[in-house]
Write a protein that holds these residues in place. Sequence first.
Motif, mmCIF file in Angstrom:
data_model
loop_
_atom_site.group_PDB
_atom_site.id
_atom_site.type_symbol
_atom_site.label_atom_id
_atom_site.label_comp_id
_atom_site.label_asym_id
_atom_site.label_seq_id
_atom_site.Cartn_x
_atom_site.Cartn_y
_atom_site.Cartn_z
ATOM 1 N N PHE A 52 0.839 -1.103 -0.029
ATOM 2 C CA PHE A 52 -0.136 0.148 -0.017
ATOM 3 C C PHE A 52 0.762 1.191 0.010
ATOM 4 C CE2 PHE A 52 -3.073 2.869 2.118
ATOM 5 C CZ PHE A 52 -4.092 2.956 1.214
ATOM 6 N N LYS A 53 0.914 1.691 -1.332
ATOM 7 C CA LYS A 53 1.931 2.966 -1.295
ATOM 8 C C LYS A 53 1.319 3.865 -2.134
ATOM 9 C CE LYS A 53 6.593 3.998 -2.807
ATOM 10 N NZ LYS A 53 7.778 3.496 -3.557
ATOM 11 N N ASP A 54 1.271 5.243 -1.701
ATOM 12 C CA ASP A 54 0.949 6.505 -2.524
ATOM 13 C C ASP A 54 -0.661 6.260 -2.902
ATOM 14 O OD1 ASP A 54 3.440 7.601 -2.319
ATOM 15 O OD2 ASP A 54 4.053 6.801 -4.282
ATOM 16 N N GLY A 55 -1.371 5.725 -1.948
ATOM 17 C CA GLY A 55 -2.745 5.605 -2.068
ATOM 18 C C GLY A 55 -3.400 4.368 -3.271
ATOM 19 N N ILE A 56 -2.310 3.565 -3.305
ATOM 20 C CA ILE A 56 -2.611 2.599 -4.455
ATOM 21 C C ILE A 56 -2.133 1.147 -3.831
ATOM 22 C CG2 ILE A 56 -1.926 1.353 -6.497
ATOM 23 C CD1 ILE A 56 -3.023 4.009 -6.990
ATOM 24 N N LEU A 57 -3.396 0.631 -3.631
ATOM 25 C CA LEU A 57 -3.304 -0.972 -2.928
ATOM 26 C C LEU A 57 -2.938 -1.725 -4.143
ATOM 27 C CD1 LEU A 57 -3.689 -3.023 -0.683
ATOM 28 C CD2 LEU A 57 -6.115 -3.136 -1.142
ATOM 29 N N THR A 58 -1.817 -2.470 -4.015
ATOM 30 C CA THR A 58 -1.595 -3.785 -4.693
ATOM 31 C C THR A 58 -1.432 -5.258 -4.105
ATOM 32 O OG1 THR A 58 -0.171 -2.207 -6.055
ATOM 33 C CG2 THR A 58 0.230 -4.778 -6.303
ATOM 34 N N LEU A 59 -2.284 -6.152 -4.602
ATOM 35 C CA LEU A 59 -2.364 -7.513 -4.144
ATOM 36 C C LEU A 59 -1.830 -8.298 -5.058
ATOM 37 C CD1 LEU A 59 -5.848 -7.340 -2.627
ATOM 38 C CD2 LEU A 59 -3.701 -7.051 -1.383
ATOM 39 N N THR A 60 -0.671 -9.132 -4.787
ATOM 40 C CA THR A 60 -0.216 -10.164 -5.838
ATOM 41 C C THR A 60 -0.515 -11.409 -5.242
ATOM 42 O OG1 THR A 60 1.727 -8.703 -6.138
ATOM 43 C CG2 THR A 60 2.021 -10.766 -6.616
ATOM 44 N N MET A 61 -1.317 -11.937 -6.105
ATOM 45 C CA MET A 61 -1.995 -13.494 -5.548
ATOM 46 C C MET A 61 -1.428 -14.522 -6.386
ATOM 47 S SD MET A 61 -5.689 -11.722 -5.105
ATOM 48 C CE MET A 61 -5.512 -10.826 -6.376
ATOM 49 N N PRO A 62 -0.608 -15.393 -5.778
ATOM 50 C CA PRO A 62 -0.148 -16.530 -6.794
ATOM 51 C C PRO A 62 -1.459 -17.489 -7.264
ATOM 52 C CG PRO A 62 0.701 -16.489 -4.746
ATOM 53 C CD PRO A 62 -0.134 -15.673 -4.566
ATOM 54 N N ARG A 63 -1.371 -17.749 -8.671
ATOM 55 C CA ARG A 63 -2.436 -18.688 -9.165
ATOM 56 C C ARG A 63 -2.139 -19.930 -8.291
ATOM 57 N NH1 ARG A 63 -3.091 -18.510 -15.341
ATOM 58 N NH2 ARG A 63 -3.884 -16.726 -15.606
#
Length: 129
Positions: free
Chosen positions: A92-103
């Motif tokens: 969560f950086k600069d108002g952007i949430l990034t979720l990396t989800m392994p398949r």
Amino acid sequence: MKTNGNAWAPAIELKSTDTDVILRAELPGIDAKDLDIQVSREAVSIKGEYKTESKTEDKEHQIYRSEFRYGSFQRVIPLPVAVENEQVKADFKDGILTLTMPRVEAERPKVVKVNVGGTLPGETGSSNS
């Protein structure tokens, strides 16, 4: 809270690689502590709350117009493939949430080398005469 009678939810971007599903959500001005993120194998739920800067009415600073969004929101995003929900990485950086989800392993595309002409890689043709 509703804006102009319409419920509000954050904008998202969902993309996939050979190994991961990546979800990005725009959440400017919200604190990480005000987010509730839940990931199942099939979907992501993002709940949160935008809080007003002032908890009490201040007569010296009366707001005449505000287009800011305050209040609670929730968004459920279905995923295109199953993911390993116990191995999700969040940033969560600069108002952007990034979720990396392994398949899930079974959902990952498999590449198989196809042999054309009956020879295996590294072999030359048959020497029988």
